[in-house]
Design a protein around this motif. Structure first.
Motif, PDB file in Angstrom:
ATOM      1  N   UNK A   1       0.814  -1.218   0.000  1.00 39.55           N
ATOM      2  CA  UNK A   1       0.000   0.000   0.000  1.00 39.55           C
ATOM      3  C   UNK A   1       0.850   1.270   0.000  1.00 39.55           C
ATOM      4  N   UNK A   2       1.987   1.243   0.683  1.00 43.19           N
ATOM      5  CA  UNK A   2       2.889   2.401   0.714  1.00 43.19           C
ATOM      6  C   UNK A   2       3.333   2.764  -0.697  1.00 43.19           C
ATOM      7  N   UNK A   3       3.803   1.773  -1.448  1.00 43.99           N
ATOM      8  CA  UNK A   3       4.278   2.062  -2.795  1.00 43.99           C
ATOM      9  C   UNK A   3       3.135   2.417  -3.742  1.00 43.99           C
ATOM     10  N   UNK A   4       1.991   1.812  -3.549  1.00 42.83           N
ATOM     11  CA  UNK A   4       0.855   2.137  -4.415  1.00 42.83           C
ATOM     12  C   UNK A   4       0.405   3.579  -4.205  1.00 42.83           C
ATOM     13  N   UNK A   5       0.507   4.073  -2.991  1.00 43.11           N
ATOM     14  CA  UNK A   5       0.185   5.491  -2.755  1.00 43.11           C
ATOM     15  C   UNK A   5       1.155   6.415  -3.482  1.00 43.11           C
ATOM     16  N   UNK A   6       2.343   5.927  -3.776  1.00 37.62           N
ATOM     17  CA  UNK A   6       3.335   6.727  -4.498  1.00 37.62           C
ATOM     18  C   UNK A   6       3.245   6.546  -6.007  1.00 37.62           C
ATOM     19  N   UNK A   7       2.216   5.863  -6.480  1.00 41.02           N
ATOM     20  CA  UNK A   7       1.980   5.735  -7.906  1.00 41.02           C
ATOM     21  C   UNK A   7       2.488   4.454  -8.535  1.00 41.02           C
ATOM     22  N   UNK A   8       2.931   3.504  -7.732  1.00 41.36           N
ATOM     23  CA  UNK A   8       3.415   2.231  -8.269  1.00 41.36           C
ATOM     24  C   UNK A   8       2.258   1.242  -8.405  1.00 41.36           C
ATOM     25  N   UNK A   9       2.311   0.458  -9.473  1.00 40.72           N
ATOM     26  CA  UNK A   9       1.331  -0.594  -9.680  1.00 40.72           C
ATOM     27  C   UNK A   9       2.022  -1.938  -9.791  1.00 40.72           C
ATOM     28  N   UNK A  10       1.335  -2.975  -9.378  1.00 38.80           N
ATOM     29  CA  UNK A  10       1.920  -4.315  -9.388  1.00 38.80           C
ATOM     30  C   UNK A  10       1.985  -4.853 -10.823  1.00 38.80           C
ATOM     31  N   UNK A  11       3.153  -5.368 -11.182  1.00 39.43           N
ATOM     32  CA  UNK A  11       3.299  -5.949 -12.515  1.00 39.43           C
ATOM     33  C   UNK A  11       3.391  -7.465 -12.465  1.00 39.43           C
ATOM     34  N   UNK A  12       3.406  -8.044 -11.283  1.00 45.42           N
ATOM     35  CA  UNK A  12       3.448  -9.490 -11.148  1.00 45.42           C
ATOM     36  C   UNK A  12       4.245  -9.901  -9.933  1.00 45.42           C
ATOM     37  N   UNK A  13       4.296 -11.195  -9.696  1.00 49.72           N
ATOM     38  CA  UNK A  13       5.015 -11.708  -8.535  1.00 49.72           C
ATOM     39  C   UNK A  13       5.559 -13.092  -8.848  1.00 49.72           C
ATOM     40  N   UNK A  14       6.639 -13.451  -8.170  1.00 52.96           N
ATOM     41  CA  UNK A  14       7.231 -14.781  -8.308  1.00 52.96           C
ATOM     42  C   UNK A  14       7.521 -15.320  -6.913  1.00 52.96           C
TER      43      UNK A  14
END
Length: 202
Positions: A170-183
């Motif tokens: 949530x911290x990074x998403x508030x800064x405009x980051x979106x999830x591109x995937x996970x491994x």
């Protein structure tokens, strides 16, 4: 007050302080717990593993620190696209990890981390490898200010990062980051989520 921290470019002399902040902040990080399972030695082992990378980022990357009354209380280190090679010195990050956990385990860990490369942006972009704030100074906006300083220095090109700590999402998403995937790291490791921040358009 931690909110009074002053942000600045890091100096080479601050390498010990930076790796200390990283080690203390990452003590409960899922990646560090997976790679360095001994809680009693984890902070020292973390500092030993990450120290060579800190030195390389200080030489050819971008490192901001937050200072409070002259002491480093936070740091952000970015790998920059097109940066030249760092000066040769020992230990290397790979060599330090091998000395801590054995070569076979180090190769396993680094291969697992490398599996996230497919989730990186298609074009070279600054990568936020380390963000840490000393535990007693967390929750006062220092981490946000450090990330924003790196984004501004990147001149609004796209940036990206990865985290194994779901509390950070949530911290990074508030800064405009979106999830591109996970491994999943290895057979029993944590989930590594890659996040991207698109370049600003005009």
């Amino acid at each position: 007050m931690a909110s009074d921290a002053v942000l600045d470019h890091a100096t080479a002399a601050e390498s010990p302080a930076i790796r200390t902040v990283l080690a203390r902040a990452y003590r409960t990080n899922p990646l560090m717990a997976w790679v360095l399972p001994d809680e009693q030695t984890r902070e020292d082992a973390c500092a030993a593993w990450l120290g060579p990378s800190v030195d390389r980022y200080l030489a050819v990357g971008l490192v901001h620190v937050a200072r409070l009354r002259g002491a480093v209380v936070g740091a952000a280190a970015w790998r920059l696209p097109g940066a030249g090679p760092a000066p040769e010195s020992l230990p290397t990050p790979r060599g330090a990890l091998a000395a801590l956990v054995g070569r076979a385990r180090a190769d396993e860990v680094l291969a697992a981390l490398g599996s996230a490369a497919l989730l990186a942006p298609p074009d070279p972009a600054p990568y936020l490898n380390f963000l840490a704030v000393a535990p007693e100074h967390q929750g006062h906006g220092i981490g946000q200010r450090l990330v924003e300083a790196g984004i501004a220095a990147a001149r609004d090109v796209g940036t990206y990062l990865a985290t194994t700590d779901a509390r950070n999402l949530p911290f990074y998403e508030r800064l405009g980051y979106g999830r591109s995937g996970a491994v999943r790291l290895g057979a029993d490791g944590p989930l590594l989520t890659v996040l991207r921040r698109a370049p600003r358009t005009t």
